[in-house]
Enzyme design. Structure first.
Site: not given
Ligand code: FAD
Ligand code: NDP
Ligand code: EPU
Length: 301
Positions: A224, A174, A294
């Site tokens: 998420s 990520r 995130e």
């Protein structure tokens, strides 16, 4: 600000809105206004608009489909560029695909599957733009952007367009170099492989079913909320802490997936941030694990 808007309108750069609520442009349906919101009509509109914004020395930010963004309640000062239609060309050349940053990442996966190209099956349920996916190194089901990106065209603040190779992106879980250096992804080139149409469609259907079973897709959310800690899953830790269903205002830890926060109606960014902090505190006390968001938190509170 009025002078800027006048210049942007004269140059016909695309849609230009003043004090546009960003709740209209995020999947959480949360977010205060952008002073100036620009949805360029095409690449030349974006380059012209960037030049004008640069001249006025205003801060700017780019968004795609707002599916990984928490915009604070007082909104974003300066300019927000939204990349969507007009920057959404799509061209297959043998097993390589050239695609604009405004193209839907899900639709790209569907189109590649129809062409009989394998490599993008994982993207079937990731609801963002290609630009957002390249920036985030979006991934699922054991794959991510870093596995398929050949190169991306990136516009710098100074108005230069540079080609970044996969190596230049410094991809990790990520993460891409763009998160440190900035720039606007204009387009991407992905290296796929010839595959079997039925096998590709079956894999995508399987992933889609899995998501429907495990993720709260019907409620406004941002996927998420936290990255997974090494060798574990944030969802598992949050569920084990008894936080499923925990609510602050209209922000609630999803009953279906504990790493998702859903908007039950009129959640504010302040509600979501308070819930994020509460979860972080509980998990730190219980497991000595610091959960790292995130989702990107932007704007003024
Ligand atoms: C139901 C649901 C499921 C999800 N599942 C997944 C998943 O499985 N895997 C996963 O990785 N993510 C998932 N996400 C999160 C999200 O979809 C991805 O992070 C997606 O790649 C974000 O793209 P976006 O266009 O919406 O970006 P935005 O949310 O608009 O922006 C995110 C960041 O990208 C930057 N950005 C956007 N466009 C550009 C551009 N053109 N150039 C440079 N920077 C840009 C923005 O400035 C911002 O910092 C999910 C989200 C939802 C709502
Ligand atoms: N909870 C939330 O906050 C949000 C959830 N989402 C979820 O993301 C998904 C799509 O988002 P959306 O922004 O509409 O995307 P797009 O409008 O960009 O594209 C979606 C299109 O692709 C199709 N599609 C999606 N996934 C697959 C797949 N795996 N295989 C084949 N076709 C597929 C959809 O068909 P079909 O309709 O038949 O699936 C639809 O026609 C939906 O599941 C939606 O529920 C999206 C945004 C926010
Ligand atoms: C949704 C996102 O990406 C998702 C991606 O869709 C899926 C599928 O590949 O794998 C990651 O989720 P995840 O690690 O939570 O995957 P899941 O398969 O849902 O769950 C992992 C494990 O946690 C457990 N789990 C999950 C949720 C929950 O409420 N309780 C629980 O115990 C599951 O039982 C499973 O054993 C990505 N999340 C991160 C932070 O890496 C996103 O980034 O926004």
């Amino acid at each position: 600000m009025n002078k800027l808007i006048e210049e942007l309108s004269l140059e016909k750069v695309g849609i230009v809105l003043k004090d546009e609520p960003l709740a209209n442009h995020t999947t959480w349906k949360i977010g205060g206004p952008a002073d100036v919101f620009i949805q360029p009509k095409d690449l030349s509109g974006l380059v012209k608009a960037m030049r004008i914004v640069h001249k006025h020395q205003l801060p700017w930010r780019v968004i795609g489909k707002g599916s990984n963004l928490l915009v604070r309640d007082k909104g974003i000062r300066g300019v927000v560029f939204k990349l969507a239609d007009g920057l959404d060309h799509l061209e297959f050349k043998d097993d390589v695909v050239h695609v604009g940053a405004g193209y839907s990442f899900i639709r790209l996966a569907v189109m590649a599957g129809k062409e009989g190209l394998t490599g993008l099956e994982f993207a079937g349920g990731i609801p963002g733009s290609v630009g957002g996916a390249v920036y985030m190194n979006a991934g699922a089901h054991g794959s991510d952007i870093s596995r398929i990106l050949k190169s991306a065209e990136v516009l710098s603040e100074a108005g230069e367009i540079k080609t970044y190779t996969n190596h230049d992106m410094q991809y990790r879980y990520r993460h891409s170099i763009l998160q440190d250096k900035g720039g606007i992804v204009l387009a991407a080139v992905f290296q796929l492989a010839h595959g079997n149409r039925k096998e590709i469609a079956d894999a995508m259907a399987k992933y889609k079913d899995r998501r429907r079973l495990t993720q709260p897709l019907q409620l406004p959310c941002c996927g998420s909320v936290f990255r997974n800690p090494p060798h574990d899953h944030s969802g598992r830790l949050i569920e084990e802490s008894g936080l499923k269903g925990y609510r602050i205002g209209d922000a609630q830890v999803s009953e279906k997936h504990a790493n998702f926060i859903v908007n039950r109606g009129k959640a504010t960014a302040a509600d979501v941030l308070a819930l994020i902090q509460h979860i972080q505190k509980e998990i730190a006390e219980r497991y000595q694990v610091q959960l790292i968001p995130e989702v990107e938190v932007v704007g003024e509170g």
